[in-house]
Write an enzyme that holds these catalytic residues in place. Structure first.
Site, PDB file in Angstrom:
ATOM      1  N   ASP A  33       0.872  -1.176   0.000  1.00 46.67           N
ATOM      2  CA  ASP A  33       0.000   0.000   0.000  1.00 46.67           C
ATOM      3  C   ASP A  33       0.911   1.229   0.000  1.00 46.67           C
ATOM      4  O   ASP A  33       1.927   1.229   0.690  1.00 46.67           O
ATOM      5  CB  ASP A  33      -0.888  -0.016   1.258  1.00 46.67           C
ATOM      6  CG  ASP A  33      -2.116   0.869   1.112  1.00 46.67           C
ATOM      7  OD1 ASP A  33      -3.244   0.342   1.210  1.00 46.67           O
ATOM      8  OD2 ASP A  33      -1.951   2.093   0.913  1.00 46.67           O
ATOM      9  N   GLY A  38      -4.708   4.885   2.554  1.00 42.61           N
ATOM     10  CA  GLY A  38      -4.782   3.843   3.580  1.00 42.61           C
ATOM     11  C   GLY A  38      -4.061   4.255   4.857  1.00 42.61           C
ATOM     12  O   GLY A  38      -3.463   5.329   4.932  1.00 42.61           O
ATOM     13  N   PHE A  72      -6.780  -4.446  -4.614  1.00 42.66           N
ATOM     14  CA  PHE A  72      -7.725  -3.451  -4.093  1.00 42.66           C
ATOM     15  C   PHE A  72      -7.243  -2.023  -4.326  1.00 42.66           C
ATOM     16  O   PHE A  72      -8.051  -1.098  -4.317  1.00 42.66           O
ATOM     17  CB  PHE A  72      -7.897  -3.622  -2.575  1.00 42.66           C
ATOM     18  CG  PHE A  72      -8.473  -4.943  -2.160  1.00 42.66           C
ATOM     19  CD1 PHE A  72      -9.842  -5.146  -2.141  1.00 42.66           C
ATOM     20  CD2 PHE A  72      -7.645  -5.996  -1.779  1.00 42.66           C
ATOM     21  CE1 PHE A  72     -10.375  -6.363  -1.760  1.00 42.66           C
ATOM     22  CE2 PHE A  72      -8.169  -7.219  -1.398  1.00 42.66           C
ATOM     23  CZ  PHE A  72      -9.542  -7.405  -1.386  1.00 42.66           C
ATOM     24  N   TYR A 140     -14.170   7.365 -12.846  1.00 43.85           N
ATOM     25  CA  TYR A 140     -13.817   6.259 -11.960  1.00 43.85           C
ATOM     26  C   TYR A 140     -14.305   4.925 -12.543  1.00 43.85           C
ATOM     27  O   TYR A 140     -13.538   3.976 -12.696  1.00 43.85           O
ATOM     28  CB  TYR A 140     -14.426   6.507 -10.568  1.00 43.85           C
ATOM     29  CG  TYR A 140     -14.453   5.286  -9.689  1.00 43.85           C
ATOM     30  CD1 TYR A 140     -13.257   4.695  -9.272  1.00 43.85           C
ATOM     31  CD2 TYR A 140     -15.661   4.708  -9.305  1.00 43.85           C
ATOM     32  CE1 TYR A 140     -13.279   3.557  -8.474  1.00 43.85           C
ATOM     33  CE2 TYR A 140     -15.685   3.580  -8.507  1.00 43.85           C
ATOM     34  CZ  TYR A 140     -14.490   3.007  -8.095  1.00 43.85           C
ATOM     35  OH  TYR A 140     -14.512   1.878  -7.325  1.00 43.85           O
ATOM     36  N   ARG A 278     -25.726  15.271  -7.229  1.00 43.38           N
ATOM     37  CA  ARG A 278     -24.279  15.134  -7.433  1.00 43.38           C
ATOM     38  C   ARG A 278     -24.070  14.588  -8.844  1.00 43.38           C
ATOM     39  O   ARG A 278     -24.630  13.546  -9.188  1.00 43.38           O
ATOM     40  CB  ARG A 278     -23.735  14.164  -6.383  1.00 43.38           C
ATOM     41  CG  ARG A 278     -22.230  14.104  -6.292  1.00 43.38           C
ATOM     42  CD  ARG A 278     -21.774  13.271  -5.111  1.00 43.38           C
ATOM     43  NE  ARG A 278     -22.145  11.873  -5.245  1.00 43.38           N
ATOM     44  CZ  ARG A 278     -21.804  10.922  -4.357  1.00 43.38           C
ATOM     45  NH1 ARG A 278     -21.131  11.256  -3.280  1.00 43.38           N
ATOM     46  NH2 ARG A 278     -22.160   9.683  -4.550  1.00 43.38           N
ATOM     47  N   GLY A 280     -23.129  12.580 -12.047  1.00 37.18           N
ATOM     48  CA  GLY A 280     -22.667  11.200 -12.225  1.00 37.18           C
ATOM     49  C   GLY A 280     -23.417  10.186 -11.394  1.00 37.18           C
ATOM     50  O   GLY A 280     -23.137   8.986 -11.492  1.00 37.18           O
ATOM     51  N   ASP A 281     -24.355  10.612 -10.532  1.00 34.89           N
ATOM     52  CA  ASP A 281     -25.097   9.690  -9.680  1.00 34.89           C
ATOM     53  C   ASP A 281     -26.292   9.055 -10.413  1.00 34.89           C
ATOM     54  O   ASP A 281     -27.253   9.751 -10.739  1.00 34.89           O
ATOM     55  CB  ASP A 281     -25.684  10.446  -8.470  1.00 34.89           C
ATOM     56  CG  ASP A 281     -24.794  10.391  -7.247  1.00 34.89           C
ATOM     57  OD1 ASP A 281     -23.780   9.667  -7.269  1.00 34.89           O
ATOM     58  OD2 ASP A 281     -25.133  11.076  -6.258  1.00 34.89           O
TER      59      ASP A 281
HETATM   60  N1  UDP Z   1     -25.100  11.147  -0.695  1.00 36.59           N
HETATM   61  C1  UDP Z   1     -25.730  12.251  -0.126  1.00 36.59           C
HETATM   62  N2  UDP Z   1     -25.003  13.057   0.721  1.00 36.59           N
HETATM   63  C2  UDP Z   1     -23.694  12.825   1.024  1.00 36.59           C
HETATM   64  C3  UDP Z   1     -23.064  11.668   0.456  1.00 36.59           C
HETATM   65  C4  UDP Z   1     -23.799  10.871  -0.397  1.00 36.59           C
HETATM   66  O1  UDP Z   1     -26.895  12.512  -0.384  1.00 36.59           O
HETATM   67  O2  UDP Z   1     -23.094  13.599   1.772  1.00 36.59           O
HETATM   68  C5  UDP Z   1     -25.865  10.271  -1.606  1.00 36.59           C
HETATM   69  C6  UDP Z   1     -25.257  10.168  -2.990  1.00 36.59           C
HETATM   70  O3  UDP Z   1     -25.657  11.255  -3.800  1.00 36.59           O
HETATM   71  C7  UDP Z   1     -25.836   8.840  -3.469  1.00 36.59           C
HETATM   72  C8  UDP Z   1     -25.917   8.013  -2.179  1.00 36.59           C
HETATM   73  O4  UDP Z   1     -25.836   8.966  -1.094  1.00 36.59           O
HETATM   74  O5  UDP Z   1     -27.142   9.028  -3.953  1.00 36.59           O
HETATM   75  C9  UDP Z   1     -24.770   7.037  -2.017  1.00 36.59           C
HETATM   76  O6  UDP Z   1     -23.562   7.735  -2.235  1.00 36.59           O
HETATM   77  P1  UDP Z   1     -22.139   7.154  -1.829  1.00 36.59           P
HETATM   78  O7  UDP Z   1     -21.116   8.201  -2.172  1.00 36.59           O
HETATM   79  O8  UDP Z   1     -22.197   6.669  -0.431  1.00 36.59           O
HETATM   80  O9  UDP Z   1     -21.963   5.867  -2.745  1.00 36.59           O
HETATM   81  P2  UDP Z   1     -22.052   5.687  -4.366  1.00 36.59           P
HETATM   82  O10 UDP Z   1     -23.412   5.109  -4.632  1.00 36.59           O
HETATM   83  O11 UDP Z   1     -21.816   7.014  -5.017  1.00 36.59           O
HETATM   84  O12 UDP Z   1     -20.964   4.704  -4.645  1.00 36.59           O
END
Ligand code: UDP
Length: 322
Positions: A33, A38, A72, A140, A278, A280-281
């Site tokens: 690592d 980490g 990882f 990512y 956010r 990309g979600d």
């Molecule tokens: N989320 C949120 N507020 C935060 C962090 C995350 O509303 O401070 C939401 C984010 O937009 C997503 C969900 O929680 O809809 C899960 O996000 P996370 O980053 O935990 O995991 P991901 O699904 O992106 O891998």
């Protein structure tokens, strides 16, 4: 049968839990690592630790003769990957190609790779099967998909036995091993920071998604169930093949439901404010994990969200008590 294994990223959240389970199972474990994200004290006792870049270290170390690599080590923040793509293409793809070259040079037979649900992008169909189209919506996910493609080619051409595990949303902790990022972006640890008093409030990113309560829906999996899948994947890695498995529970929880569960577990009101979506979600990410169950014999045993939050909360409280 005990194996000698190289665990890259074994000082991180998921890597440290898996390394600990591998040590407990009697394997000989070497953790590499660079400690960029980490923590040295997260490397399990009973493993050997080498600090450095995974590919560089592997070039020398794998000459000792290893049975396999669990890879990882990666950059894993969606937002950052959009702002600084080079960090992801170089840090993830270039490093992984270097690791594959080292494995090839030294004839390391097995690889278990940390892939992600982010390789799918916005799904057409939920739950998402492994046969779904892969159209990542962020850098990512694109880098992880590129590595998956490279692994497939190397397995076919050079006889590598590889398994990619596509994680959905990993949560929970295993004793002293849990999630503690310097820059925390994940929902559950952020909510628990609010409960622990180290953050004022939660920002909920978007409540106008096409879901029941308007917030995004995710499939949460306990980090220990995830670790067990890695142990099974190692046993099932077959020369010349690259298998890809989703790891999730097949149940979606909305962000509001997650917050509600955290309120119940911690007894804290968790003040919440609405914020913009956010970038990309995807709205909904839920896994079809039948293949992992059928082919690896994997059976998640901690599918209850409250169990995951309770374990993560215990870990958070223990760290604050130190
Ligand atoms: N989320 C949120 N507020 C935060 C962090 C995350 O509303 O401070 C939401 C984010 O937009 C997503 C969900 O929680 O809809 C899960 O996000 P996370 O980053 O935990 O995991 P991901 O699904 O992106 O891998």
């Amino acid at each position: 049968e005990d194996m000698k294994l190289l665990v890259t990223g074994g000082a991180g959240y998921i890597g440290s839990v898996c390394a600990q389970r591998l040590v407990e199972s009697g394997h000989e474990v070497v953790v590499v690592d660079d400690l960029s994200t980490g923590h040295r004290d997260a490397v399990p006792a009973g493993s050997r630790f080498v600090q450095g870049d995974a590919a560089e270290v592997a070039h020398d170390l794998l000459a000792e003769g290893f049975d396999g690599v669990l890879h990882f080590a990666a950059k894993s923040l969606v937002g950052e990957s959009m702002q600084d793509p080079a960090k992801y293409w170089e840090g993830n793809v270039v490093t992984s190609l270097g690791l594959l070259a080292a494995m090839r040079k030294h004839g390391t037979p097995r690889l278990v790779f940390s892939s992600t649900a982010a390789t799918y992008g916005e799904p057409e169909q939920v739950p998402i099967p492994e046969t779904a189209p892969t159209r990542p919506t962020n850098t990512y996910g694109a880098t992880k998909l590129a590595i998956d493609h490279a692994i497939t080619s190397y397995a076919t051409a050079h006889g590598l036995g590889a398994v990619s595990l596509r994680y959905f949303n990993v949560a929970g902790a295993y004793g002293a091993y849990g999630e503690r990022h310097t820059t925390e972006t994940h929902l559950i640890p952020i909510v628990l920071q609010v409960a622990a008093g180290t953050r004022d409030q939660l920002q909920l990113f978007g409540d106008d998604y096409p879901t029941e309560d308007g917030t995004c829906v995710r499939d949460y999996i306990h980090v220990l169930d995830l670790a067990e899948a890695h142990l099974l994947a190692l046993e099932h890695a077959a020369p010349g093949t690259h298998r890809i498995y989703n790891l999730g529970n097949g149940t979606g929880f909305s962000n509001r439901q997650v917050v509600e569960t955290c309120r119940e577990v911690t007894g804290h009101p968790i003040p919440t404010v609405m914020a913009a979506r956010r970038p990309g979600d995807p709205a909904v990410l839920v896994a079809a994990s039948d293949a992992a169950r059928d082919q690896l014999g994997w059976k998640p045993e901690r599918a209850d969200l409250a169990t995951m939050v309770r374990d993560a909360w215990q870990f958070t409280q223990a760290r604050h008590a130190q």
